[in-house]
Design an enzyme around this catalytic site. Structure first.
Site, mmCIF file in Angstrom:
data_model
loop_
_atom_site.group_PDB
_atom_site.id
_atom_site.type_symbol
_atom_site.label_atom_id
_atom_site.label_comp_id
_atom_site.label_asym_id
_atom_site.label_seq_id
_atom_site.Cartn_x
_atom_site.Cartn_y
_atom_site.Cartn_z
ATOM 1 N N CYS A 59 0.813 -1.229 0.000
ATOM 2 C CA CYS A 59 0.000 0.000 0.000
ATOM 3 C C CYS A 59 0.846 1.279 0.000
ATOM 4 C CB CYS A 59 -0.962 0.003 1.183
ATOM 5 S SG CYS A 59 -1.647 -1.597 1.610
ATOM 6 N N ARG A 77 4.823 -12.512 6.794
ATOM 7 C CA ARG A 77 4.117 -12.326 8.063
ATOM 8 C C ARG A 77 4.662 -13.352 9.050
ATOM 9 N NH1 ARG A 77 -2.108 -12.738 7.498
ATOM 10 N NH2 ARG A 77 -1.587 -14.885 6.963
ATOM 11 N N GLN A 102 0.155 -12.497 -2.967
ATOM 12 C CA GLN A 102 -1.245 -12.089 -2.887
ATOM 13 C C GLN A 102 -1.617 -11.328 -4.147
ATOM 14 O OE1 GLN A 102 -2.820 -10.464 0.915
ATOM 15 N NE2 GLN A 102 -3.289 -8.633 -0.248
ATOM 16 N N ASP A 144 -2.727 -8.652 -4.946
ATOM 17 C CA ASP A 144 -2.925 -7.352 -4.305
ATOM 18 C C ASP A 144 -3.075 -6.266 -5.368
ATOM 19 O OD1 ASP A 144 -3.176 -5.638 -2.219
ATOM 20 O OD2 ASP A 144 -1.043 -5.551 -1.716
ATOM 21 N N HIS A 154 -4.440 -1.888 -5.895
ATOM 22 C CA HIS A 154 -4.949 -0.639 -5.325
ATOM 23 C C HIS A 154 -5.516 0.220 -6.441
ATOM 24 C CE1 HIS A 154 -2.023 -2.021 -2.257
ATOM 25 N NE2 HIS A 154 -3.001 -1.650 -1.453
ATOM 26 N N LYS A 207 -14.198 -2.292 5.319
ATOM 27 C CA LYS A 207 -13.899 -3.245 4.251
ATOM 28 C C LYS A 207 -15.031 -4.238 4.072
ATOM 29 C CE LYS A 207 -11.391 -6.337 7.403
ATOM 30 N NZ LYS A 207 -10.194 -7.187 7.596
ATOM 31 N N HIS A 256 -8.322 -0.865 -1.587
ATOM 32 C CA HIS A 256 -7.431 -2.017 -1.487
ATOM 33 C C HIS A 256 -8.243 -3.236 -1.910
ATOM 34 C CE1 HIS A 256 -4.718 0.317 1.356
ATOM 35 N NE2 HIS A 256 -5.863 0.983 1.459
#
Length: 346
Positions: A18, A47, A65, A67, A69, A149, A195
């Site tokens: 992000c 993680r 992921q 991912d 944006h 979210k 996101h």
């Protein structure tokens, strides 16, 4: 950089994607005509999971992921939410994931941003869901620290819920990073940041999907789609011709020419969940035909090579869920969970 020592190893903290996408947006000037601007990143994430919590593919310490944006105007927000839900619905339907539930997670106790910003973000998500007539369940206090979210909970064949996809509305990071674009009025405006992930952690998704399908992957996803099995060595040349034709049309195919009994090779192919077994004996070679055994045990006999190729290609290209001769057979219908199961919040 922030360094730490865990399990007698040195680690450095790596930010999520992000902030880097915010910096990429801020690096250039943007006009309202360029929005929405969508950035995707499949970079490796990390993680720290305690040793006792690490489990197979579903809980790992490093993962990829899907991912992404999206930077958009407030007027584009609802359209982007609709686009996300439509894309997710198409992907889950194609994969045969017929049941999922939507949860609207609202502001947690520890968060950034003013109450007015949170009201605006939560209202935008709820309005989009209501407009689309999508059932959802309110999940108070479970939002991200920067915004509310949507959590997509997929329910697998064993009725276990898995959190996979997510869409998060963020008014706060654009504010903290001082992001701006030039509006139609030639003034600076703050974009909204979304996101977005459809499958979430790819490793976790693969683990969940393998369990959901019990390893019976659709033909188009199967690592090996077709195996050619010979009854006797006398037909090996004919089997090689069939294998060549299968590969020419893009099938992932192999010829099992081991000197083993046919039933043994069929058993192995079924344990590997190979969708199609092409069985060739003297009769098939003499008549220039093939016999096809599906992984569920059904037999289709007396097919010409072109008929066999058309059947398998139809399965692959239409992305059927189960192998078979009927075009479009068992293609998943619209998700039943979109019209039942969850309560609607008004």
């Amino acid at each position: 950089m922030y360094f730490m020592r865990i399990d007698e190893r040195d680690f450095a903290a790596k930010p999520m994607n992000c902030p880097s996408h915010c910096l990429m947006f801020r690096a250039d000037k943007h006009s309202y005509r360029e929005l929405p601007l969508r950035l995707a990143d499949f970079g490796r994430l990390h993680r720290y999971e305690r040793a006792g919590a690490v489990h197979g593919l579903t809980r790992v310490r490093t993962f990829c992921q899907d991912d992404a944006h999206i930077f958009c105007t407030i007027d584009q927000l609802q359209g982007e939410i609709e686009n996300f839900v439509s894309m997710l619905n198409e992907i889950y339907r194609t994969l045969g994931m017929q049941e999922y539930r939507i949860y609207l997670s609202t502001r947690p106790e520890k968060r950034v941003g003013s109450g007015e910003v949170w009201d605006r973000a939560e209202g935008a998500l709820q309005k989009a869901l209501t407009t689309l007539s999508l059932p959802f369940t309110l999940n108070p206090g479970d939002g991200a620290f920067y915004g509310p979210k949507l959590d997509i909970m997929f329910v697998d064949a064993l009725k276990r819920p898995w959190q996979l996809g997510t869409l998060q509305v963020d008014f706060n990071l654009p504010e903290l990073f001082q992001l701006k674009y030039t509006g139609e009025d030639n003034s600076d405006h703050r974009p909204v940041m979304l996101h977005r992930a459809v499958l979430g952690s790819l490793e976790r998704f693969i683990g969940v999907y393998l369990e959901h399908t019990a390893g019976r992957l659709p033909t188009w996803l199967s690592p090996l789609q077709v195996v050619v099995l010979n009854v006797t060595d006398r037909v090996n040349t004919y089997c090689g011709e069939i294998l060549k034709r299968l590969k020419e049309v893009g099938c992932r195919a192999e010829f099992d020419d081991r000197k083993e009994k046919l039933n043994f090779k069929i058993r192995e192919a079924q344990l590997k969940q190979i969708p199609y077994m092409i069985i060739i004996g003297d009769k098939e070679m003499e008549t220039d035909q093939v016999s096809v055994r599906l992984r569920d045990g059904r037999m289709i006999q007396g097919l010409s090579q072109p008929q066999m190729i058309r059947m398998i290609n139809s399965d692959r290209l239409s992305r059927q869920l189960d192998p078979g001769p009927e075009e479009g057979r068992n293609v998943a219908s619209n998700l039943a969970s979109m019209s039942s199961g969850s309560s609607t919040v008004s």
